[in-house]
Design a protein around this motif. Structure first.
Motif, PDB file in Angstrom:
ATOM      1  N   TRP A   1       4.233  -4.955  19.938  1.00  0.00           N
ATOM      2  CA  TRP A   1       3.873  -6.064  19.178  1.00  0.00           C
ATOM      3  C   TRP A   1       4.962  -6.021  17.791  1.00  0.00           C
ATOM      4  CZ3 TRP A   1      -2.048  -4.949  18.102  1.00  0.00           C
ATOM      5  CH2 TRP A   1      -2.903  -5.544  19.786  1.00  0.00           C
ATOM      6  N   ILE A   2       5.122  -4.598  17.318  1.00  0.00           N
ATOM      7  CA  ILE A   2       6.251  -4.743  16.258  1.00  0.00           C
ATOM      8  C   ILE A   2       7.431  -4.897  16.489  1.00  0.00           C
ATOM      9  CG2 ILE A   2       4.606  -2.929  15.180  1.00  0.00           C
ATOM     10  CD1 ILE A   2       6.622  -0.618  15.983  1.00  0.00           C
ATOM     11  N   LEU A   3       7.836  -5.285  17.700  1.00  0.00           N
ATOM     12  CA  LEU A   3       8.915  -5.949  18.170  1.00  0.00           C
ATOM     13  C   LEU A   3       9.292  -7.306  17.902  1.00  0.00           C
ATOM     14  CD1 LEU A   3       9.826  -3.782  21.215  1.00  0.00           C
ATOM     15  CD2 LEU A   3      10.576  -3.264  19.107  1.00  0.00           C
ATOM     16  N   GLU A   4       8.248  -7.957  17.798  1.00  0.00           N
ATOM     17  CA  GLU A   4       8.169  -9.604  17.494  1.00  0.00           C
ATOM     18  C   GLU A   4       8.137  -9.655  16.004  1.00  0.00           C
ATOM     19  OE1 GLU A   4       8.222 -11.675  20.046  1.00  0.00           O
ATOM     20  OE2 GLU A   4       8.043 -10.381  21.447  1.00  0.00           O
ATOM     21  N   GLU A   5       9.148 -10.552  15.631  1.00  0.00           N
ATOM     22  CA  GLU A   5       9.089 -10.965  14.032  1.00  0.00           C
ATOM     23  C   GLU A   5       7.975 -11.789  13.825  1.00  0.00           C
ATOM     24  OE1 GLU A   5      12.121 -13.610  11.240  1.00  0.00           O
ATOM     25  OE2 GLU A   5      12.764 -13.046  13.344  1.00  0.00           O
ATOM     26  N   GLU A   6       7.256 -12.541  14.659  1.00  0.00           N
ATOM     27  CA  GLU A   6       6.388 -13.438  14.284  1.00  0.00           C
ATOM     28  C   GLU A   6       4.951 -12.394  13.846  1.00  0.00           C
ATOM     29  OE1 GLU A   6       4.419 -15.308  17.837  1.00  0.00           O
ATOM     30  OE2 GLU A   6       6.478 -15.109  18.377  1.00  0.00           O
ATOM     31  N   CYS A   7       5.018 -11.299  14.701  1.00  0.00           N
ATOM     32  CA  CYS A   7       3.898 -10.410  14.061  1.00  0.00           C
ATOM     33  C   CYS A   7       3.794 -10.096  12.764  1.00  0.00           C
ATOM     34  CB  CYS A   7       4.017  -8.897  15.100  1.00  0.00           C
ATOM     35  SG  CYS A   7       2.689  -7.849  14.773  1.00  0.00           S
ATOM     36  N   TYR A   8       4.808  -9.812  12.198  1.00  0.00           N
ATOM     37  CA  TYR A   8       5.013  -9.428  10.731  1.00  0.00           C
ATOM     38  C   TYR A   8       4.317 -10.925  10.040  1.00  0.00           C
ATOM     39  CZ  TYR A   8       7.613  -5.210  12.010  1.00  0.00           C
ATOM     40  OH  TYR A   8       7.924  -3.924  12.467  1.00  0.00           O
ATOM     41  N   THR A   9       4.799 -11.871  10.456  1.00  0.00           N
ATOM     42  CA  THR A   9       4.400 -13.167   9.644  1.00  0.00           C
ATOM     43  C   THR A   9       2.844 -13.248   9.721  1.00  0.00           C
ATOM     44  OG1 THR A   9       6.507 -14.082  10.342  1.00  0.00           O
ATOM     45  CG2 THR A   9       4.463 -15.657   9.387  1.00  0.00           C
ATOM     46  N   MET A  10       2.273 -12.885  10.912  1.00  0.00           N
ATOM     47  CA  MET A  10       0.918 -13.097  10.955  1.00  0.00           C
ATOM     48  C   MET A  10       0.005 -11.892  10.425  1.00  0.00           C
ATOM     49  SD  MET A  10      -1.732 -11.601  12.752  1.00  0.00           S
ATOM     50  CE  MET A  10      -0.798 -10.443  13.831  1.00  0.00           C
ATOM     51  N   LEU A  11       0.767 -10.653  10.101  1.00  0.00           N
ATOM     52  CA  LEU A  11       0.164  -9.600   9.438  1.00  0.00           C
ATOM     53  C   LEU A  11       0.220 -10.040   7.750  1.00  0.00           C
ATOM     54  CD1 LEU A  11       1.543  -6.443  11.133  1.00  0.00           C
ATOM     55  CD2 LEU A  11      -0.682  -7.231  11.117  1.00  0.00           C
ATOM     56  N   ASN A  12       1.282 -10.407   7.644  1.00  0.00           N
ATOM     57  CA  ASN A  12       1.134 -10.937   6.236  1.00  0.00           C
ATOM     58  C   ASN A  12       0.243 -11.745   5.572  1.00  0.00           C
ATOM     59  OD1 ASN A  12       3.316  -9.265   5.056  1.00  0.00           O
ATOM     60  ND2 ASN A  12       5.075 -10.686   5.937  1.00  0.00           N
ATOM     61  N   GLU A  13       0.208 -12.662   6.454  1.00  0.00           N
ATOM     62  CA  GLU A  13      -0.983 -13.701   6.460  1.00  0.00           C
ATOM     63  C   GLU A  13      -2.350 -13.415   6.254  1.00  0.00           C
ATOM     64  OE1 GLU A  13      -0.386 -16.747   9.381  1.00  0.00           O
ATOM     65  OE2 GLU A  13       1.612 -17.698   8.231  1.00  0.00           O
ATOM     66  N   ALA A  14      -2.693 -12.373   7.291  1.00  0.00           N
ATOM     67  CA  ALA A  14      -4.074 -11.725   7.289  1.00  0.00           C
ATOM     68  C   ALA A  14      -4.358 -10.704   6.092  1.00  0.00           C
ATOM     69  CB  ALA A  14      -3.880 -10.955   8.565  1.00  0.00           C
ATOM     70  N   TRP A  15      -3.210 -10.055   5.660  1.00  0.00           N
ATOM     71  CA  TRP A  15      -3.433  -8.893   4.645  1.00  0.00           C
ATOM     72  C   TRP A  15      -3.546  -9.830   3.521  1.00  0.00           C
ATOM     73  CZ3 TRP A  15      -5.047  -4.199   5.081  1.00  0.00           C
ATOM     74  CH2 TRP A  15      -5.020  -3.493   4.087  1.00  0.00           C
ATOM     75  N   GLU A  16      -2.807 -10.679   3.154  1.00  0.00           N
ATOM     76  CA  GLU A  16      -2.559 -11.592   1.694  1.00  0.00           C
ATOM     77  C   GLU A  16      -3.890 -12.473   1.552  1.00  0.00           C
ATOM     78  OE1 GLU A  16      -1.053 -10.478  -0.666  1.00  0.00           O
ATOM     79  OE2 GLU A  16       0.089  -9.087   0.758  1.00  0.00           O
TER      80      GLU A  16
END
Length: 311
Positions: free
Chosen positions: A248-263
């Motif tokens: 999962w962490i190799l996908e850039e969109e994963c980080y975008t989704m994580l930021n949206e969920a956390w913020e």
């Protein structure tokens, strides 16, 4: 409590060890019995440790043929009574309860050895009043209905086996999920399927475990199906723990989704806010992974069920 018995036809193949790991994950057995391991103790100990078993006993193969392995977890106490190339005879105690006899069997594959083995098998019973269970590959077809394709069954071999079961006070526990436990893996015209793997129990054992059933798993990496003995009957499936997959962490969109969920804006503070952020992130990750990669484990289990239906 579950017991897995499987003629693995060699554990040197990664496909076999992977199939074993999947079966252990699915049923969480306290005891695993493997026949035809074709590997020595040192090799098998590594696989045992990876699957989180603490106790073990081995019968080494004869050359590159045979080999038995018995593993168990902390909740089970096992005493070895006797062993040979074709069985491991034990006393089993679960969670400190009264012990019962369990014989893990791999019947002789050679015709010249079958008569003597099954004639003497009845004398393994530790005591007439002791609860007794026998599980494994008996290597004899006991009834013509237990075979499809090929030549008729050997009636003399069936008689040796059935006479031994009568003398031992054992009867067969039905196995759900299929009629046959072995096939020659050939096409329709040359296909042969047989019921070679069995669960045999005494009346005393049956009374102690009235809900016990046997079930069949798909034959994935061996020509034998794993058989599962569930002492307490079928239970609800375990809910799988959430785990982060490294891909999962190799996908850039994963980080975008994580930021949206956390913020996300949460109207709470402190530990409650942290817990809710973690839950939201976990849910979002699972949803995103399902869309991105599909539900791999469910897909695999679905394919295995289709395979079992075909078998």
């Amino acid at each position: 409590m579950a017991i897995v018995a499987w003629n693995a036809r060699g554990l040197g193949n990664p496909n076999n060890t992977r199939a074993l790991k999947d079966t252990i994950f699915k049923h969480d057995p306290c005891i695993v019995f493997l026949s035809e391991t074709k590997k020595n103790q040192k090799y098998l100990e590594r696989i045992k440790s990876r699957n989180k078993f603490v106790g073990s006993f081995y019968v080494n193969p004869r050359g590159i043929a045979g080999g038995l392995a018995l593993w168990w977890k902390e909740s089970v106490s096992i005493s070895i009574l006797r062993e040979s190339l074709n069985f491991i005879d034990t006393l089993v105690s679960v969670n400190g309860e009264e012990a019962w006899q369990c014989t893990f069997v791999y019947g002789p594959p050679y015709i010249s050895e079958k008569h003597e083995f099954w004639t003497n098998f009845q004398y393994l019973r530790h005591h007439q009043s002791v609860k007794w269970c026998v599980i494994g590959d008996v290597n004899i077809v006991a009834d013509q209905n237990d075979k499809e394709g090929g030549a008729p069954i050997k009636k003399n071999q069936a008689k040796w086996f059935l006479d031994s079961m009568d003398a031992s006070g054992l009867f067969e526990l039905p196995i759900k999920g299929g009629t046959f436990t072995w096939s020659n893996l050939r096409g329709e015209k040359d296909a042969i399927a047989e019921k070679l793997d069995k669960i045999l129990i005494s009346c005393e054992w049956s009374l102690a475990y009235p809900k016990a059933i046997g079930i069949l798993e798909a034959a994935v990496a061996s020509d034998h199906n794993p058989i599962i003995l569930l002492l307490d009957g079928l239970k609800k499936k375990r809910k799988r723990a959430f785990k982060l997959e490294s891909r999962w962490i190799l996908e850039e969109e994963c980080y975008t989704m994580l930021n949206e969920a956390w913020e996300g804006n949460l109207r709470c503070r402190g530990q409650l806010k942290l817990n809710r952020k973690l839950k939201t992130t976990r849910v979002k990750l699972k949803q995103w992974s399902g869309v991105k990669y599909g539900k791999n484990r469910q897909t695999i289990e679905g394919i295995k069920q289709k395979l079992l239906n075909l078998q």
